[in-house]
Design an enzyme around this catalytic site. Structure first.
Site, PDB file in Angstrom:
ATOM      1  N   CYS A   8       0.878  -1.177   0.000  1.00 39.96           N
ATOM      2  CA  CYS A   8       0.000   0.000   0.000  1.00 39.96           C
ATOM      3  C   CYS A   8       0.915   1.227   0.000  1.00 39.96           C
ATOM      4  CB  CYS A   8      -0.973  -0.007   1.182  1.00 39.96           C
ATOM      5  SG  CYS A   8      -0.224   0.215   2.808  1.00 39.96           S
ATOM      6  N   ARG A  14      -2.938  -0.486   5.637  1.00 40.05           N
ATOM      7  CA  ARG A  14      -3.584  -1.560   4.880  1.00 40.05           C
ATOM      8  C   ARG A  14      -2.695  -2.777   4.626  1.00 40.05           C
ATOM      9  NH1 ARG A  14      -5.568   1.919  -0.084  1.00 40.05           N
ATOM     10  NH2 ARG A  14      -3.525   2.823   0.327  1.00 40.05           N
ATOM     11  N   ASP A 122      -8.124   3.824   2.090  1.00 35.88           N
ATOM     12  CA  ASP A 122      -7.053   4.110   3.032  1.00 35.88           C
ATOM     13  C   ASP A 122      -7.658   4.674   4.316  1.00 35.88           C
ATOM     14  OD1 ASP A 122      -4.801   4.865   4.425  1.00 35.88           O
ATOM     15  OD2 ASP A 122      -3.795   5.686   2.643  1.00 35.88           O
TER      16      ASP A 122
END
Length: 149
Positions: A8, A14, A122
């Site tokens: 990510c 994440r 996100d």
């Protein structure tokens, strides 16, 4: 051994969450000897940083064990040495295309095998840590089903 990388933007929310969920699921399934996993960043912003505290809290609240993490940027050698790399959203895909050469087509969205999920938002911006955990858990289980054939 199947080597899986999750990426990510900064590797503090994440991708480490996906890694920890993946670790937990392979342990529960008795597949620890079949898979190896890590999580990496696509940017330099968070290099060396651990999992973001609110994400740690969400992992803890969901009974997902986690280990110390230190964000590190993806390299071509990482991609060359893995079997699959999973990214979280379209922005990640674009950055990947500039950062590494994926002539093997190893790079897939983390939701590639999951119907109805089109990105993992996100939570740094949205504060939806629980939604991210829920979606990643589903995606990880679908990945395991696909890769354990």
């Amino acid at each position: 051994m199947i080597k899986v990388i999750f990426v990510c933007h900064g590797s503090i929310c994440r991708s480490p969450a996906a890694e920890m969920i993946f670790r937990d699921e392979i342990k529960k399934s008795g597949l620890e000897s079949k898979f190896e996993t890590t999580s990496l960043a696509l940017s330099l912003e968070e290099i060396g940083n651990d999992i973001y505290p609110p994400m740690k809290a969400a992992l803890r609240a969901n009974g997902i064990p986690f280990i110390r993490h230190s964000a590190r940027r993806l390299t071509q050698a990482d991609l060359d040495g893995c079997d699959r790399l999973f990214y979280m959203d379209e922005s990640n895909r674009r950055i990947l295309s500039y950062l590494v050469n994926d002539s093997s087509k190893k790079c897939l969205p983390v939701f590639a095998y999951s119907k109805g999920i089109y990105e993992i938002e996100d939570p740094w911006y949205s504060d939806n840590y629980q939604l991210v955990i829920d979606e990643l858990r589903r995606c990880v289980n679908d990945i395991l089903t696909e890769l354990d054939k």
